[in-house]
Enzyme design. Sequence first.
Site, short mmCIF file in Angstrom:
data_model
loop_
_atom_site.label_atom_id
_atom_site.label_comp_id
_atom_site.label_asym_id
_atom_site.label_seq_id
_atom_site.Cartn_x
_atom_site.Cartn_y
_atom_site.Cartn_z
N LYS A 216 18.57 -12.79 -40.21
CA LYS A 216 17.44 -11.94 -40.58
C LYS A 216 17.44 -10.66 -39.74
O LYS A 216 17.27 -10.73 -38.53
CB LYS A 216 16.10 -12.66 -40.37
CG LYS A 216 14.92 -11.84 -40.91
CD LYS A 216 13.58 -12.34 -40.44
CE LYS A 216 13.17 -11.78 -39.11
NZ LYS A 216 12.90 -10.32 -39.10
N GLU A 290 18.55 -13.56 -26.15
CA GLU A 290 18.79 -12.30 -25.44
C GLU A 290 17.46 -11.57 -25.46
O GLU A 290 17.05 -11.06 -26.51
CB GLU A 290 19.85 -11.45 -26.16
CG GLU A 290 21.22 -12.08 -26.28
CD GLU A 290 21.99 -12.07 -24.97
OE1 GLU A 290 21.48 -11.57 -23.95
OE2 GLU A 290 23.13 -12.58 -25.00
N CYS A 324 17.43 -3.17 -24.38
CA CYS A 324 16.90 -4.24 -23.54
C CYS A 324 17.46 -4.16 -22.13
O CYS A 324 16.81 -4.54 -21.17
CB CYS A 324 17.20 -5.60 -24.15
SG CYS A 324 18.91 -5.76 -24.66
N GLU A 421 8.31 -4.32 -19.71
CA GLU A 421 9.28 -3.57 -20.48
C GLU A 421 8.57 -2.62 -21.45
O GLU A 421 7.75 -3.06 -22.25
CB GLU A 421 10.17 -4.54 -21.27
CG GLU A 421 11.28 -3.86 -22.01
CD GLU A 421 12.20 -4.85 -22.71
OE1 GLU A 421 11.68 -5.82 -23.29
OE2 GLU A 421 13.43 -4.66 -22.68
#
Lengths: 510, 287
Positions: A216, A290, A324, A421
């Site tokens: 997806k 991840e 990331c 983040e």
Amino acid sequence: MSDTISTNQPVDKTTNGSPKPTSPNSDLKFDFASFWEYSAAPESSDFVEIDPKYNHFINGEFVAPVKGRYMKSINPATEKVLCEFAEGTSEDVDSAVKAARKAYDKTWPKLSGKERGKYIFRIARMIQERAREFAITESMDGGKPIRESRDVDVPLAAAYFFYYAGWADKLEYAFPGRKPKSLGVCGQIIPWNFPLLMLAWKIAPALATGNTVVLKPAESTPITALKFAEICKDSGLPEGVVNIVTGAGQTGSEIVNHPDVNKIAFTGSTKVGKIIQKTLAGTDKKFTLELGGKGPNIVFEDAPLDQAVEGIINAIFFNQGHVCCAGSRLLVQEGVADTLIQKLKDRMETLIVGDPLDKNTDIGAINSKAQFERIQQYLEIGLNEGAEMYQSSCNVPENGYFCKPTIFTNVSQSNRIVQEEIFGPVLTIQTFRTPAEAIEKANNTPYGLASGIWTDKGSKIFKTGQSIRSGVMWSNTYNKFDPTSPFGGYNESGMGREGGLHGLYPYVKF
Amino acid sequence: MAERLEVLKTYKTYVGGKFPRSESDRTYRVTNPKGTHIANACRCTRKDLRDAVVAARTAFGDWSNRSAYNRGQVLYRIAEMLEGRKEQFVKELELAGVKEKDARVEVHTAIDRLIYFAGWTDKISQVFGTVNPVASAHFNFSSPEATGVVGIIAPDKNPLLSAISMIAPVIASGNTCIIVSSETNPLPAVSFGEVLHASDVPGGVINILTGYRSEMVDSLSSHKDVNAIFNSIEEPETRKLIDENASISVKRTSHYSPDDWFAVEHENPYLVLEFMETKTTWHPVGF
């Protein structure tokens, strides 16, 4: 080049009050912005066909969603709708998993490794053949500068397929003393920051090891995955080996929860990763995650500062900071802090923010409205926390979601903008005195994905590198990727590795 | 001559290189299969667990930074010390109802298992590390390193062998650990602490707790400063609890419930790798 340099600072002192530099050129300032006016250099997109409506790719065919619901994919640089795509429901996911199961039971792992590898090689080549089309599509759908999608995302995606294709008939050499077996049906959920590249990271090793896939793509960037489905078809890949179901979080959740999926591979936020890990508790499904990061980028005072500045720029502004492993926390040794920050500000002035399809653009559009608003919130949070914000003086287009490159100074370790983040072109800058302090600060977040070290001293690289807990350590460089190089995090940045020989482990059992 | 009255041992825990009792002062009865009292063992609490995590975290920096050669020597030293005290462990297992012959095999296998993993410390990164031929002008290598603090949940079966089989692969790579010992017979694990104490193992590298699993598994698996859980309990509810708690801080979990702890398959480097992270380092190549 000489006329691009102006001596607009007095030679005997520097503007930031730091001691007079010793390098003969260090009082020279690159000032491209006022010397060069860049004409628009847009990449032509007239040959790229984006269908008005995309369906799921299940069992080798494009099929309409059972519930008939569609979502819209928007070009974040223009806020215009690019296409509609299917919203996957449990029925769609179920038929995709069934197709993948059938392919797993009947065809794919039964082929010899050599034949599997040849299909994957074909796919790699077909990505290369359609590279420019994919790059343009990626930039239109996700907002990233064409220079990046053309030079990084798409060539790397092809390279990952090429690399793993070669593994398919050599797996017995990868695991000393063990005979690897495939797992079965892999559910793979990928993010919007590197849509095609993340697809390659997921699908290539899964296919090489004999698994079948239900993937997806993210709801803001589904188009290249659907074009990739065309390649699966064109390459003659047996039906059901790769299935692509589009949709948002709910669709992903259906994949994670499907009882006939053997493995989940997820790239995305730590928040969602934790939900997935919890959902899979007590099941036999394998998983790799991840997740997020808050990469420290450490500049020691013996670092080559001009190189470091380029590295810092690349670390945080590459792909609008939607990375990331971005180096989003600059840690700079006190003695060079003022000089470095000035150089960084000067360099930021030269960054061109704007049309992703323009070949001169350095920073494209923020991927979605939601992400744009999230970044704006963090800018406010930073200001409320007492940090000093500096943004380059560039112009940004009126339409679309654009954010000026931003740095925050006067921040402390406990600030939210240092701990959380942001996933945007926003850098926090802290200083340190000793290597021990740098290491302490570097390790002081829940994450551990990537980090950078800048120094001319080799032993310092290794000592610092040993002490920092992160899966990737870029020394005197940043944001480099390669199919042979394992990537993945410590702590809350995830588990498992993708890329390289290590990237085969998550897709086999012994 | 009257028969000499034996001096019985008070079984405590082993945390941070010391032998404290549970902070709660609670104990529970350890009996043999016939129900005869053998000893009182500490019934550790959440607080004991947290103290043990602090000890393990404190020890992690030094232990993981030791040379692989040194860690190998320390593991070998544990085996040496255990060899010298094997009669004590045979007797302790016999006390709990194990036949002498079986007890002896268990102790011998445990010693040999330590030797096996002692030998891996300086080979694991050679066998599982890589130099990666990246396409750009960079030197790039990947090497496994310790995950951090590992919580070990040991089974009741073969309490000495199973504990050592779980501890050895975990500490070989530089991790430190907290072990929740066999509940029914924690005595060999506690005595193993005495062996460790005499074996150059830095305090805090291996921390041994005893008590009711039901009172400790939840806290251990939800503790945010524990990086991984190595669990041998097969019960689905326990596994699910551990997995769910692990998701709070993206903890690694490894469930390992073999029927036969004597099997040679438990001697393999993949158990070591299970508690390691791969770190990849890049550096430009150029003048």
